[in-house]
Design a protein around this motif. Structure first.
Motif, mmCIF file in Angstrom:
data_model
loop_
_atom_site.group_PDB
_atom_site.id
_atom_site.type_symbol
_atom_site.label_atom_id
_atom_site.label_comp_id
_atom_site.label_asym_id
_atom_site.label_seq_id
_atom_site.Cartn_x
_atom_site.Cartn_y
_atom_site.Cartn_z
ATOM 1 N N VAL A 73 0.869 -1.166 0.000
ATOM 2 C CA VAL A 73 0.000 0.000 0.000
ATOM 3 C C VAL A 73 0.909 1.220 0.000
ATOM 4 O O VAL A 73 1.771 1.358 0.860
ATOM 5 C CB VAL A 73 -0.927 0.021 1.231
ATOM 6 N N CYS A 74 0.718 2.091 -0.987
ATOM 7 C CA CYS A 74 1.532 3.300 -1.097
ATOM 8 C C CYS A 74 0.660 4.515 -0.862
ATOM 9 O O CYS A 74 -0.456 4.593 -1.376
ATOM 10 C CB CYS A 74 2.172 3.390 -2.475
ATOM 11 N N GLN A 75 1.162 5.465 -0.091
ATOM 12 C CA GLN A 75 0.445 6.706 0.189
ATOM 13 C C GLN A 75 1.098 7.816 -0.618
ATOM 14 O O GLN A 75 2.283 8.085 -0.462
ATOM 15 C CB GLN A 75 0.495 7.025 1.688
ATOM 16 N N GLU A 76 0.313 8.445 -1.476
ATOM 17 C CA GLU A 76 0.821 9.531 -2.289
ATOM 18 C C GLU A 76 1.113 10.735 -1.396
ATOM 19 O O GLU A 76 0.327 11.074 -0.507
ATOM 20 C CB GLU A 76 -0.226 9.907 -3.331
ATOM 21 N N SER A 77 2.281 11.368 -1.613
ATOM 22 C CA SER A 77 2.664 12.499 -0.781
ATOM 23 C C SER A 77 3.635 13.391 -1.536
ATOM 24 O O SER A 77 4.385 12.928 -2.388
ATOM 25 C CB SER A 77 3.335 11.998 0.499
ATOM 26 N N LEU A 78 3.598 14.674 -1.219
ATOM 27 C CA LEU A 78 4.562 15.609 -1.792
ATOM 28 C C LEU A 78 5.770 15.798 -0.857
ATOM 29 O O LEU A 78 6.693 16.508 -1.176
ATOM 30 C CB LEU A 78 3.895 16.972 -2.030
ATOM 31 N N ILE A 79 5.752 15.126 0.280
ATOM 32 C CA ILE A 79 6.852 15.219 1.243
ATOM 33 C C ILE A 79 7.792 14.047 1.014
ATOM 34 O O ILE A 79 7.382 12.901 1.000
ATOM 35 C CB ILE A 79 6.307 15.190 2.687
ATOM 36 N N SER A 80 9.056 14.342 0.856
ATOM 37 C CA SER A 80 10.058 13.310 0.641
ATOM 38 C C SER A 80 10.254 12.491 1.914
ATOM 39 O O SER A 80 10.363 13.070 3.011
ATOM 40 C CB SER A 80 11.379 13.940 0.220
ATOM 41 N N PRO A 81 10.321 11.165 1.798
ATOM 42 C CA PRO A 81 10.572 10.347 2.997
ATOM 43 C C PRO A 81 11.983 10.565 3.540
ATOM 44 O O PRO A 81 12.283 10.201 4.662
ATOM 45 C CB PRO A 81 10.378 8.913 2.513
ATOM 46 N N CYS A 82 12.860 11.195 2.743
ATOM 47 C CA CYS A 82 14.227 11.454 3.179
ATOM 48 C C CYS A 82 14.393 12.842 3.794
ATOM 49 O O CYS A 82 15.478 13.211 4.220
ATOM 50 C CB CYS A 82 15.183 11.327 1.994
ATOM 51 N N ALA A 83 13.300 13.631 3.830
ATOM 52 C CA ALA A 83 13.378 14.981 4.386
ATOM 53 C C ALA A 83 13.614 14.927 5.899
ATOM 54 O O ALA A 83 13.136 14.037 6.572
ATOM 55 C CB ALA A 83 12.100 15.757 4.088
ATOM 56 N N GLU A 84 14.339 15.903 6.385
ATOM 57 C CA GLU A 84 14.613 15.954 7.834
ATOM 58 C C GLU A 84 13.748 16.979 8.507
ATOM 59 O O GLU A 84 13.367 17.943 8.063
ATOM 60 C CB GLU A 84 16.075 16.286 8.074
#
Length: 84
Positions: A73-84
């Motif tokens: 299951v993937c959740q669409e997002s504009l936030i990078s999972p690598c963002a701090e």
């Protein structure tokens, strides 16, 4: 849970009955809940849609499927999972 940490604020979204006609597997997993009260389940290496309004199950047929399938299951997002 409507209020974090308050066990009394739990709300039941749906209840999946025993799937005797489909088989029995203790590892059934809910993958997604649709807005129209249908639930996508992973069940015995198959995808099954449970309609909580009328209590029916529908096994999805997937073309070109090999022997092994791992649903994600993937959740669409504009936030990078690598963002701090």
């Amino acid at each position: 849970m409507k209020e974090y940490g308050n066990q009394d604020s739990w709300t039941r979204l749906f209840r999946v009955p025993y799937m005797g006609g489909v088989g029995s597997d203790p590892y059934t997993k809910a993958l997604y809940v649709y807005e129209d009260d249908q639930v996508l389940l992973e069940y015995m290496m198959k995808l099954v849609v449970y309609n909580s309004r009328d209590g029916t199950f529908k096994t999805l047929k997937i073309q070109r499927r090999r022997d092994w399938m791992i649903p994600e299951v993937c959740q669409e997002s504009l936030i990078s999972p690598c963002a701090e």
